[in-house]
Motif scaffolding. Sequence first.
Motif, PDB file in Angstrom:
ATOM      1  N   LEU A 339     -13.021  12.868  -4.163  1.00 34.99           N
ATOM      2  CA  LEU A 339     -12.864  11.468  -3.751  1.00 34.99           C
ATOM      3  C   LEU A 339     -11.678  10.826  -4.460  1.00 34.99           C
ATOM      4  CD1 LEU A 339     -13.795   8.876  -2.350  1.00 34.99           C
ATOM      5  CD2 LEU A 339     -15.408   8.518  -4.236  1.00 34.99           C
ATOM      6  N   ASN A 340     -11.561  11.018  -5.767  1.00 33.97           N
ATOM      7  CA  ASN A 340     -10.446  10.423  -6.519  1.00 33.97           C
ATOM      8  C   ASN A 340      -9.104  10.963  -6.034  1.00 33.97           C
ATOM      9  OD1 ASN A 340     -12.233   8.928  -8.076  1.00 33.97           O
ATOM     10  ND2 ASN A 340     -12.373  10.483  -9.675  1.00 33.97           N
ATOM     11  N   ALA A 341      -9.068  12.262  -5.712  1.00 32.54           N
ATOM     12  CA  ALA A 341      -7.822  12.849  -5.207  1.00 32.54           C
ATOM     13  C   ALA A 341      -7.450  12.241  -3.852  1.00 32.54           C
ATOM     14  CB  ALA A 341      -7.969  14.366  -5.087  1.00 32.54           C
ATOM     15  N   LEU A 342      -8.442  12.009  -2.994  1.00 35.38           N
ATOM     16  CA  LEU A 342      -8.173  11.404  -1.689  1.00 35.38           C
ATOM     17  C   LEU A 342      -7.720   9.954  -1.841  1.00 35.38           C
ATOM     18  CD1 LEU A 342     -11.146  12.790   0.444  1.00 35.38           C
ATOM     19  CD2 LEU A 342      -8.744  13.431   0.615  1.00 35.38           C
ATOM     20  N   VAL A 343      -8.324   9.223  -2.775  1.00 35.66           N
ATOM     21  CA  VAL A 343      -7.917   7.833  -3.025  1.00 35.66           C
ATOM     22  C   VAL A 343      -6.471   7.795  -3.507  1.00 35.66           C
ATOM     23  CG1 VAL A 343      -8.310   5.815  -4.493  1.00 35.66           C
ATOM     24  CG2 VAL A 343     -10.256   6.992  -3.459  1.00 35.66           C
ATOM     25  N   ASP A 344      -6.117   8.698  -4.415  1.00 35.08           N
ATOM     26  CA  ASP A 344      -4.729   8.765  -4.910  1.00 35.08           C
ATOM     27  C   ASP A 344      -3.766   9.121  -3.777  1.00 35.08           C
ATOM     28  OD1 ASP A 344      -5.630   8.166  -7.427  1.00 35.08           O
ATOM     29  OD2 ASP A 344      -5.634  10.240  -8.140  1.00 35.08           O
ATOM     30  N   ALA A 345      -4.169  10.071  -2.922  1.00 38.13           N
ATOM     31  CA  ALA A 345      -3.307  10.473  -1.800  1.00 38.13           C
ATOM     32  C   ALA A 345      -3.104   9.310  -0.834  1.00 38.13           C
ATOM     33  CB  ALA A 345      -3.920  11.668  -1.074  1.00 38.13           C
ATOM     34  N   GLU A 346      -4.160   8.524  -0.618  1.00 36.55           N
ATOM     35  CA  GLU A 346      -4.049   7.369   0.276  1.00 36.55           C
ATOM     36  C   GLU A 346      -3.119   6.308  -0.320  1.00 36.55           C
ATOM     37  OE1 GLU A 346      -4.929   5.446   3.885  1.00 36.55           O
ATOM     38  OE2 GLU A 346      -5.381   7.477   3.182  1.00 36.55           O
ATOM     39  N   ALA A 347      -3.219   6.121  -1.632  1.00 38.42           N
ATOM     40  CA  ALA A 347      -2.333   5.159  -2.296  1.00 38.42           C
ATOM     41  C   ALA A 347      -0.870   5.615  -2.224  1.00 38.42           C
ATOM     42  CB  ALA A 347      -2.763   4.980  -3.753  1.00 38.42           C
ATOM     43  N   LYS A 348      -0.643   6.917  -2.405  1.00 40.01           N
ATOM     44  CA  LYS A 348       0.725   7.442  -2.309  1.00 40.01           C
ATOM     45  C   LYS A 348       1.271   7.309  -0.894  1.00 40.01           C
ATOM     46  CE  LYS A 348       0.254  10.804  -6.074  1.00 40.01           C
ATOM     47  NZ  LYS A 348       0.202  12.246  -6.432  1.00 40.01           N
ATOM     48  N   ARG A 349       0.409   7.528   0.103  1.00 41.96           N
ATOM     49  CA  ARG A 349       0.848   7.375   1.495  1.00 41.96           C
ATOM     50  C   ARG A 349       1.252   5.929   1.778  1.00 41.96           C
ATOM     51  NH1 ARG A 349      -0.804   5.772   6.260  1.00 41.96           N
ATOM     52  NH2 ARG A 349      -2.787   5.022   5.456  1.00 41.96           N
ATOM     53  N   ALA A 350       0.447   4.980   1.293  1.00 42.28           N
ATOM     54  CA  ALA A 350       0.771   3.564   1.494  1.00 42.28           C
ATOM     55  C   ALA A 350       2.076   3.198   0.780  1.00 42.28           C
ATOM     56  CB  ALA A 350      -0.378   2.700   0.982  1.00 42.28           C
ATOM     57  N   ALA A 351       2.254   3.718  -0.444  1.00 39.98           N
ATOM     58  CA  ALA A 351       3.493   3.444  -1.180  1.00 39.98           C
ATOM     59  C   ALA A 351       4.703   4.036  -0.457  1.00 39.98           C
ATOM     60  CB  ALA A 351       3.389   4.013  -2.600  1.00 39.98           C
ATOM     61  N   HIS A 352       4.514   5.231   0.123  1.00 39.75           N
ATOM     62  CA  HIS A 352       5.610   5.859   0.867  1.00 39.75           C
ATOM     63  C   HIS A 352       5.960   5.039   2.111  1.00 39.75           C
ATOM     64  CE1 HIS A 352       8.143   8.973   2.570  1.00 39.75           C
ATOM     65  NE2 HIS A 352       7.433   8.926   3.680  1.00 39.75           N
ATOM     66  N   GLN A 353       4.931   4.543   2.806  1.00 37.68           N
ATOM     67  CA  GLN A 353       5.186   3.697   3.977  1.00 37.68           C
ATOM     68  C   GLN A 353       6.011   2.478   3.579  1.00 37.68           C
ATOM     69  OE1 GLN A 353       1.135   2.988   5.406  1.00 37.68           O
ATOM     70  NE2 GLN A 353       1.664   4.003   7.315  1.00 37.68           N
ATOM     71  N   TRP A 354       5.624   1.858   2.479  1.00 40.61           N
ATOM     72  CA  TRP A 354       6.334   0.651   2.054  1.00 40.61           C
ATOM     73  C   TRP A 354       7.764   0.986   1.610  1.00 40.61           C
ATOM     74  CZ3 TRP A 354       5.374  -4.088   3.113  1.00 40.61           C
ATOM     75  CH2 TRP A 354       6.011  -5.110   2.421  1.00 40.61           C
ATOM     76  N   LYS A 355       7.939   2.111   0.949  1.00 38.75           N
ATOM     77  CA  LYS A 355       9.277   2.521   0.517  1.00 38.75           C
ATOM     78  C   LYS A 355      10.183   2.766   1.720  1.00 38.75           C
ATOM     79  CE  LYS A 355      11.613   5.992  -2.345  1.00 38.75           C
ATOM     80  NZ  LYS A 355      11.417   7.216  -3.181  1.00 38.75           N
TER      81      LYS A 355
END
Length: 465
Positions: A339-355
């Motif tokens: 679960l923590n790994a998926l939460v981190d991956a989702e946060a990285k995806r959102a950060a990549h979208q914003w970048k």
Amino acid sequence: EIELQRELEDSAKQISSALVRGKGGLAEECQTLLESFKQRLSEGQSGEKVDAEFRSSLQAILETCDKRAKAELERVFKSRKSKLPDAQKEEAKKKLSTPIEYQGELTRYTWSLCLADAVDRDQLRALKVHFKKTIEELWQVEASQSIAEQQARDLFNQEWEAFEEECRGRFAKTAKSKKQLAEEVCMVFNHVLRQHRHGDEALHVLELVPSSGLLSADAFAWDNVMNYLELRSASRLQEFVAAQRTEKGYAPRATSTNETEMIRSHVVPELRRRLLPMMVLEVDGEMPSEEKLLDAMQRLNGALQVEETRFLSQLGIRLRGGRVAFLNALHLALRQNVLNALVDAEAKRAAHQWKVLQSHRQNTEKEFIEMVQRHTSDTGRAKMLAELFFDSLAREWLDGTLLAVAAEIRAQCLADLPDASGAAERAYQQAFVERNWDEVIEYVLDVNAYLQKIFSSLFEDRKVA
């Protein structure tokens, strides 16, 4: 009763495995559907229309797969000599639906990401066209380039803020919350347990954890492992501690040293070193497959069994109350890590979208200011008008016309060959009923190639017409 339950579990597992992950199964159908509709998005078709067609097509595929699965299960029921209770039949049918529903949700989520990217591209392109059109208005009002350029920057910032707000809304719709990810983790883990626990004694003792339990559970703490250990022979533990200290170059401790402190300082760290690698599962941005989860759960079970028999027992230590409680704690920690790994991956995806969005901003602002600067000459004004004319004619009217023609051809072909059964009936009529013997041979040799030939012929006829 247990044998009957195990037989039903095995039947449901085999059917779902074949229909969902087998060759030509639901997973492949969903991937093919995704690629087809992603292609339509890349061709510039309306996102709203394509989205509606995709969801309708996906739902039809899921319903067909669900019907096939239940029909296969009914055949299993009928082949049995003894009659099964209705309650057990319904339970088996529900277990069949779980992997189908999960595959559908996974496909919808992947599609929502593709659709959001396409919508962002379309809106960014429309924004650029809007900026071009406003340049004429700026220069009609202001004759000074410096003032016009400043106004252009102010306009860009204003329009881009509105665009960013819309993007935030789309990002929020495609983002998965921690609660949603926890529900996904528990659904897949629990499904794997139900599918395989009757054939594996170690899995049979594991609890089915709900998402609320996963979210409310405290993080696994190795300091609390002491609560699961029980000392049976202090002399063996002291020998182990003395050997460890000698190996590290320390002087042996007095025999009166507290055994609890020995376990905390020497046994628990060693147990952690041996078990921790089995409690971590690599997550590549998405939920691991059922096969990977099953392998991870079995490896963790095996590792604990080995450490209990070959490590703890030699130190005169056993698991308090047996292996079940500690095993469930370790598996809960495994779920938490996923679960923590998926939460981190989702946060990285959102950060990549914003970048990516911010990089588009820099490029778009640069293009816009360059357009304003080029607009000072008659040549620049003429080029600007030509680009606006091209945007209006080629990219809007021409694209719309071509898409309408393509949609009409597609609709006519689907009317002739609406589905697989209709296509097969059409092929049979055209070959056997009409006595076209050459085509009968083609039909017999490879019916799929014959159907493709019919469809290609229909498509070419409609295109020419």
